[in-house]
Motif scaffolding. Structure first.
Motif, PDB file in Angstrom:
ATOM      1  N   VAL A  11       5.604 -14.639 -15.273  1.00 58.01           N
ATOM      2  CA  VAL A  11       5.334 -14.293 -13.871  1.00 58.01           C
ATOM      3  C   VAL A  11       5.527 -12.782 -13.747  1.00 58.01           C
ATOM      4  O   VAL A  11       6.613 -12.263 -14.020  1.00 58.01           O
ATOM      5  N   SER A  12       4.468 -12.085 -13.379  1.00 62.78           N
ATOM      6  CA  SER A  12       4.548 -10.628 -13.238  1.00 62.78           C
ATOM      7  C   SER A  12       4.364 -10.272 -11.761  1.00 62.78           C
ATOM      8  O   SER A  12       3.397 -10.714 -11.120  1.00 62.78           O
ATOM      9  N   VAL A  13       5.284  -9.478 -11.242  1.00 63.88           N
ATOM     10  CA  VAL A  13       5.319  -9.230  -9.794  1.00 63.88           C
ATOM     11  C   VAL A  13       4.696  -7.875  -9.466  1.00 63.88           C
ATOM     12  O   VAL A  13       5.072  -6.847 -10.053  1.00 63.88           O
ATOM     13  N   HIS A  14       3.763  -7.880  -8.510  1.00 61.70           N
ATOM     14  CA  HIS A  14       3.041  -6.640  -8.150  1.00 61.70           C
ATOM     15  C   HIS A  14       2.806  -6.533  -6.650  1.00 61.70           C
ATOM     16  O   HIS A  14       1.715  -6.160  -6.215  1.00 61.70           O
ATOM     17  N   VAL A  15       3.835  -6.871  -5.879  1.00 57.20           N
ATOM     18  CA  VAL A  15       3.706  -6.764  -4.415  1.00 57.20           C
ATOM     19  C   VAL A  15       4.414  -5.497  -3.940  1.00 57.20           C
ATOM     20  O   VAL A  15       5.356  -5.043  -4.581  1.00 57.20           O
ATOM     21  N   PRO A  16       3.975  -4.943  -2.807  1.00 62.77           N
ATOM     22  CA  PRO A  16       4.753  -3.832  -2.235  1.00 62.77           C
ATOM     23  C   PRO A  16       6.036  -4.378  -1.630  1.00 62.77           C
ATOM     24  O   PRO A  16       6.108  -5.566  -1.302  1.00 62.77           O
ATOM     25  N   LEU A  17       7.034  -3.533  -1.464  1.00 59.84           N
ATOM     26  CA  LEU A  17       8.263  -3.971  -0.788  1.00 59.84           C
ATOM     27  C   LEU A  17       8.078  -3.838   0.718  1.00 59.84           C
ATOM     28  O   LEU A  17       7.833  -2.739   1.233  1.00 59.84           O
ATOM     29  N   THR A  18       8.168  -4.973   1.392  1.00 57.88           N
ATOM     30  CA  THR A  18       8.071  -5.016   2.853  1.00 57.88           C
ATOM     31  C   THR A  18       9.164  -5.998   3.320  1.00 57.88           C
ATOM     32  O   THR A  18       9.744  -6.691   2.475  1.00 57.88           O
ATOM     33  N   PRO A  19       9.396  -6.088   4.620  1.00 54.56           N
ATOM     34  CA  PRO A  19      10.389  -7.095   5.045  1.00 54.56           C
ATOM     35  C   PRO A  19       9.999  -8.494   4.562  1.00 54.56           C
ATOM     36  O   PRO A  19      10.866  -9.314   4.243  1.00 54.56           O
ATOM     37  N   GLU A  20       8.707  -8.777   4.455  1.00 49.61           N
ATOM     38  CA  GLU A  20       8.266 -10.115   4.037  1.00 49.61           C
ATOM     39  C   GLU A  20       8.485 -10.366   2.553  1.00 49.61           C
ATOM     40  O   GLU A  20       8.640 -11.500   2.116  1.00 49.61           O
ATOM     41  N   LEU A  43      11.484 -12.033  -2.346  1.00 52.27           N
ATOM     42  CA  LEU A  43      10.384 -13.009  -2.517  1.00 52.27           C
ATOM     43  C   LEU A  43      10.762 -13.989  -3.635  1.00 52.27           C
ATOM     44  O   LEU A  43      10.435 -15.172  -3.589  1.00 52.27           O
ATOM     45  N   ILE A  44      11.429 -13.439  -4.658  1.00 51.80           N
ATOM     46  CA  ILE A  44      11.892 -14.296  -5.760  1.00 51.80           C
ATOM     47  C   ILE A  44      13.411 -14.386  -5.671  1.00 51.80           C
ATOM     48  O   ILE A  44      14.129 -13.421  -5.945  1.00 51.80           O
ATOM     49  N   SER A  45      13.885 -15.568  -5.235  1.00 55.24           N
ATOM     50  CA  SER A  45      15.320 -15.802  -5.124  1.00 55.24           C
ATOM     51  C   SER A  45      15.640 -17.160  -5.776  1.00 55.24           C
ATOM     52  O   SER A  45      14.810 -17.700  -6.513  1.00 55.24           O
ATOM     53  N   THR A  46      16.821 -17.690  -5.491  1.00 61.21           N
ATOM     54  CA  THR A  46      17.269 -18.914  -6.189  1.00 61.21           C
ATOM     55  C   THR A  46      16.230 -20.029  -6.150  1.00 61.21           C
ATOM     56  O   THR A  46      15.877 -20.609  -7.179  1.00 61.21           O
ATOM     57  N   GLN A  47      15.733 -20.290  -4.946  1.00 69.41           N
ATOM     58  CA  GLN A  47      14.800 -21.411  -4.773  1.00 69.41           C
ATOM     59  C   GLN A  47      13.545 -21.224  -5.626  1.00 69.41           C
ATOM     60  O   GLN A  47      13.060 -22.163  -6.251  1.00 69.41           O
ATOM     61  N   GLN A  48      13.035 -20.002  -5.653  1.00 70.80           N
ATOM     62  CA  GLN A  48      11.803 -19.727  -6.404  1.00 70.80           C
ATOM     63  C   GLN A  48      12.084 -19.787  -7.905  1.00 70.80           C
ATOM     64  O   GLN A  48      11.282 -20.317  -8.677  1.00 70.80           O
ATOM     65  N   LEU A  49      13.224 -19.254  -8.327  1.00 69.84           N
ATOM     66  CA  LEU A  49      13.552 -19.265  -9.762  1.00 69.84           C
ATOM     67  C   LEU A  49      13.692 -20.700 -10.256  1.00 69.84           C
ATOM     68  O   LEU A  49      13.317 -21.024 -11.382  1.00 69.84           O
ATOM     69  N   GLN A  50      14.214 -21.562  -9.368  1.00 72.54           N
ATOM     70  CA  GLN A  50      14.386 -22.960  -9.773  1.00 72.54           C
ATOM     71  C   GLN A  50      13.057 -23.675  -9.972  1.00 72.54           C
ATOM     72  O   GLN A  50      12.991 -24.689 -10.654  1.00 72.54           O
ATOM     73  N   LEU A  51      12.002 -23.129  -9.386  1.00 68.51           N
ATOM     74  CA  LEU A  51      10.680 -23.753  -9.594  1.00 68.51           C
ATOM     75  C   LEU A  51      10.105 -23.394 -10.962  1.00 68.51           C
ATOM     76  O   LEU A  51       9.236 -24.075 -11.479  1.00 68.51           O
ATOM     77  N   ASN A  87       9.147  -7.617 -13.638  1.00 72.10           N
ATOM     78  CA  ASN A  87       9.047  -6.910 -12.346  1.00 72.10           C
ATOM     79  C   ASN A  87       8.867  -5.410 -12.557  1.00 72.10           C
ATOM     80  O   ASN A  87       9.760  -4.733 -13.067  1.00 72.10           O
ATOM     81  N   THR A  88       7.701  -4.923 -12.145  1.00 71.05           N
ATOM     82  CA  THR A  88       7.450  -3.470 -12.149  1.00 71.05           C
ATOM     83  C   THR A  88       7.139  -2.997 -10.733  1.00 71.05           C
ATOM     84  O   THR A  88       6.591  -1.908 -10.557  1.00 71.05           O
ATOM     85  N   SER A  89       7.474  -3.809  -9.721  1.00 69.09           N
ATOM     86  CA  SER A  89       7.085  -3.437  -8.354  1.00 69.09           C
ATOM     87  C   SER A  89       8.224  -2.666  -7.673  1.00 69.09           C
ATOM     88  O   SER A  89       8.313  -1.440  -7.832  1.00 69.09           O
ATOM     89  N   ARG A  90       9.073  -3.361  -6.970  1.00 70.48           N
ATOM     90  CA  ARG A  90      10.268  -2.764  -6.386  1.00 70.48           C
ATOM     91  C   ARG A  90      11.415  -3.746  -6.591  1.00 70.48           C
ATOM     92  O   ARG A  90      11.227  -4.965  -6.458  1.00 70.48           O
ATOM     93  N   GLY A  91      12.609  -3.201  -6.860  1.00 70.58           N
ATOM     94  CA  GLY A  91      13.755  -4.045  -7.180  1.00 70.58           C
ATOM     95  C   GLY A  91      14.062  -5.122  -6.153  1.00 70.58           C
ATOM     96  O   GLY A  91      14.231  -6.295  -6.506  1.00 70.58           O
ATOM     97  N   PRO A  92      14.117  -4.759  -4.858  1.00 72.48           N
ATOM     98  CA  PRO A  92      14.548  -5.755  -3.876  1.00 72.48           C
ATOM     99  C   PRO A  92      13.580  -6.933  -3.688  1.00 72.48           C
ATOM    100  O   PRO A  92      13.895  -7.881  -2.973  1.00 72.48           O
ATOM    101  N   VAL A 123      12.553  -2.150 -12.381  1.00 70.51           N
ATOM    102  CA  VAL A 123      13.020  -1.736 -11.042  1.00 70.51           C
ATOM    103  C   VAL A 123      14.194  -2.616 -10.638  1.00 70.51           C
ATOM    104  O   VAL A 123      14.289  -3.776 -11.051  1.00 70.51           O
ATOM    105  N   PHE A 124      15.073  -2.067  -9.801  1.00 68.51           N
ATOM    106  CA  PHE A 124      16.355  -2.715  -9.516  1.00 68.51           C
ATOM    107  C   PHE A 124      16.666  -2.607  -8.035  1.00 68.51           C
ATOM    108  O   PHE A 124      16.186  -1.696  -7.353  1.00 68.51           O
ATOM    109  N   GLU A 125      17.512  -3.538  -7.574  1.00 64.78           N
ATOM    110  CA  GLU A 125      17.801  -3.571  -6.141  1.00 64.78           C
ATOM    111  C   GLU A 125      18.506  -2.319  -5.660  1.00 64.78           C
ATOM    112  O   GLU A 125      18.243  -1.854  -4.563  1.00 64.78           O
ATOM    113  N   ASN A 126      19.413  -1.784  -6.463  1.00 65.86           N
ATOM    114  CA  ASN A 126      20.191  -0.610  -6.032  1.00 65.86           C
ATOM    115  C   ASN A 126      20.093   0.488  -7.074  1.00 65.86           C
ATOM    116  O   ASN A 126      21.085   0.858  -7.689  1.00 65.86           O
ATOM    117  N   GLU A 127      18.898   0.961  -7.293  1.00 69.12           N
ATOM    118  CA  GLU A 127      18.714   1.995  -8.324  1.00 69.12           C
ATOM    119  C   GLU A 127      19.549   3.221  -8.002  1.00 69.12           C
ATOM    120  O   GLU A 127      19.664   3.582  -6.838  1.00 69.12           O
TER     121      GLU A 127
END
Ligand code: DGY
Length: 348
Positions: free
Chosen positions: A226-235, A239-247, A256-261, A284-288
């Motif tokens: 799974v390769s992530v290429h979305v911009p970072l927005t409130p939405e 986007l990928i958290s516990t529930q999504q990882l469990q799928l 992830n080469t988009s934005r950490g958060p 990319v990382f949440e708190n670079e």
């Protein structure tokens, strides 16, 4: 720690008939090509040569004192900075990045300040790097390299450093804009099936790539990578958290080469430790510049310091693109890469 800011001024010629040349402040070192471009357009250019992000108070002060700011993704261009800029009639914030989550665009729009980014020029370089990460984590390249350097290679072994095949697998691309599409184009040589999720773009966009449009849950369930290429927005935050990882499959990898958060790093560490997914490769990382300490302890992750667009050619193009945006605004022309075009319409 407070570090000294050394500023170098490059004098332009736009003010040579008695008028002051417009003044541009570049918040941190950028490739010389960008500074040359601004200077050749006749502007006085000050560069924070320290290559350390400015303190917030200094950034406010610069916003108040210059006609244009050329900013980097390490600058927090918040409402306070923008209010100072508006009070001094700053003409543009030209961000040297395609992402602009470091700029409060809503505030800039309220205050009538144009903001620009550098789309297009880093698409291919970033897609190259997403593949480099994918290949690295699947085939354990960094681990193998460390193994070799540590003098642990004492002879070929049939079970040594086994990774996973990439060819013939399913690649899920979350976010099918320019960079997601460039990642898909590269997939053809690996004979992978491509799924993509994009909340804006529909099923037709994927057809030329042989890619199938699916919901995010389906993509997570069915993909090997799974390769992530979305911009970072409130939405897209987490986007990928516990529930999504469990799928995801226990054999799957997250890149992830988009934005950490966009990825919940704490949840990812838990998932990697528990074997919910097989591995991850993160640029990319949440708190670079920090990474979750748990990531540093894991061998099934590849970690790189936000370098997906870091080729000499691309960084030059990013700098000159930002310079072109600033030049246009200072010359009263519409900057080519406005992210808040409504501001420009209002100005006409
Ligand atoms: C961008 O441009 O947004 C990248 O993250 C840095 O190149």
């Amino acid at each position: 720690m407070v570090r000294a800011v050394s500023v170098h001024t490059y004098h332009g010629t736009a003010g040579k008939e008695g008028l002051m040349a417009p003044r541009v402040y570049v918040t941190r070192v950028i490739p010389r090509a960008g500074v040359d471009r601004l200077q050749q357009a006749g502007f006085d250019v000050d560069v924070n040569e320290g290559d350390v992000p400015l303190r917030q108070d200094d950034l406010v002060e610069k916003a108040r004192s210059y006609d244009a700011l050329v900013t980097l993704l390490t600058d927090r261009v918040d409402r306070r900075v923008l209010e100072a800029a508006a009070s001094a009639d700053l003409k543009i914030v030209a961000n040297v990045a395609v992402g602009y989550d470091n700029v409060d665009v809503a505030a800039a729009t309220d205050l009538g300040i144009p903001v620009t980014n550098t789309p297009g020029v880093l698409t291919e370089t970033t897609a190259d790097f997403a593949w480099a990460l994918l290949m690295s984590v699947a085939r354990r390249v960094p681990e193998a390299e460390q193994f070799f350097r540590a003098g642990k290679y004492h002879g070929w072994g049939i079970l040594m450093l086994l990774g996973e095949d990439v060819h013939g697998k399913t690649l899920g691309i979350a976010g099918f804009g320019r960079i997601g599409q460039a990642v898909a184009r590269r997939a053809a040589g690996f004979d992978v099936k491509i799924l993509y999720y994009d909340p804006v773009l529909g099923p037709d966009v994927g057809k030329p790539f042989g890619a199938q449009h699916v919901e995010l849950d389906t993509l997570l369930r069915e993909s090997d990578f799974v390769s992530v290429h979305v911009p970072l927005t409130p939405e897209t935050r987490h986007l990928i958290s516990t529930q999504q990882l469990q799928l995801m499959k226990p054999t799957a990898y997250l890149i992830n080469t988009s934005r950490g958060p966009v990825v919940d790093e704490g949840a990812l560490v838990e998932a990697l430790r528990a074997g919910i997914i097989k591995g991850a490769a993160l640029d990319v990382f949440e708190n670079e510049p920090l990474a979750h300490p748990g990531l540093l302890e894991l061998t099934n992750v590849v970690l790189t310091p936000h370098i997906a667009s870091a080729s000499r050619e691309t960084r030059d193009r990013m700098a000159t693109t930002a310079a072109d945006n600033a030049i246009a605004a200072l010359q009263g022309r519409r900057p080519p890469n406005l992210v808040n075009p409504e501001v420009w319409t209002e100005r006409k």
